[in-house]
Write a protein that holds these residues in place. Structure first.
Motif, mmCIF file in Angstrom:
data_model
loop_
_atom_site.group_PDB
_atom_site.id
_atom_site.type_symbol
_atom_site.label_atom_id
_atom_site.label_comp_id
_atom_site.label_asym_id
_atom_site.label_seq_id
_atom_site.Cartn_x
_atom_site.Cartn_y
_atom_site.Cartn_z
ATOM 1 N N TYR A 55 33.335 38.900 1.259
ATOM 2 C CA TYR A 55 33.997 37.958 2.329
ATOM 3 C C TYR A 55 33.196 37.957 3.435
ATOM 4 O O TYR A 55 32.392 38.730 3.823
ATOM 5 C CB TYR A 55 35.565 38.095 2.646
ATOM 6 N N PRO A 58 35.745 37.095 10.178
ATOM 7 C CA PRO A 58 35.594 36.322 11.254
ATOM 8 C C PRO A 58 35.511 36.964 12.771
ATOM 9 O O PRO A 58 35.029 36.366 13.692
ATOM 10 C CB PRO A 58 36.890 35.568 11.319
ATOM 11 N N TRP A 74 46.920 36.813 8.068
ATOM 12 C CA TRP A 74 47.072 35.545 8.367
ATOM 13 C C TRP A 74 48.342 35.364 9.217
ATOM 14 O O TRP A 74 49.113 36.203 9.243
ATOM 15 C CB TRP A 74 47.358 34.797 6.735
ATOM 16 N N ARG A 90 42.359 35.334 6.426
ATOM 17 C CA ARG A 90 40.767 36.065 6.484
ATOM 18 C C ARG A 90 40.763 37.470 6.326
ATOM 19 O O ARG A 90 41.882 38.086 6.395
ATOM 20 C CB ARG A 90 40.355 35.432 7.976
#
Length: 102
Positions: A55, A58, A74, A90
């Protein structure tokens, strides 16, 4: 007289068997709610064994590689509903989540 090193309780528990595992409780048991920047977030840790995909974090923009423990976060109070919040989750490095304010 010979003394047994094992407690008698362990043998009795073994004969009774193990209680059924509640998978729902196990998978959501670690989930917690945090408030950051005035917003409510659902945060759930992912262990090394559970981390099987890559992944993009962020927080730092780097890859969260398979086999690396991390967090999934989330929104818990979004206006579009739970399904939209869950779809927007995320995956964060643990360190990035601690130092960032989403």
């Amino acid at each position: 007289m010979v003394r047994a090193n094992r407690s008698r309780g362990r043998a009795a528990r073994a004969r009774e068997g193990h209680p059924e595992l509640d998978v729902e409780r196990l998978t959501t048991g670690w989930r917690r709610t945090e408030v950051r920047g005035g917003r409510e977030w659902n945060v759930q840790p992912v262990s090394e064994a559970q981390a099987v995909k890559a992944y993009l974090c962020p927080g730092c923009g780097l890859e969260v590689a398979p086999g690396i423990a991390h967090l999934v976060a989330w929104r818990g109070d979004g206006v579009l509903g739970d399904a939209a919040d869950l779809a927007a989750r995320r995956h964060w490095h643990i360190h990035c989540w601690r130092i960032e304010s989403p």
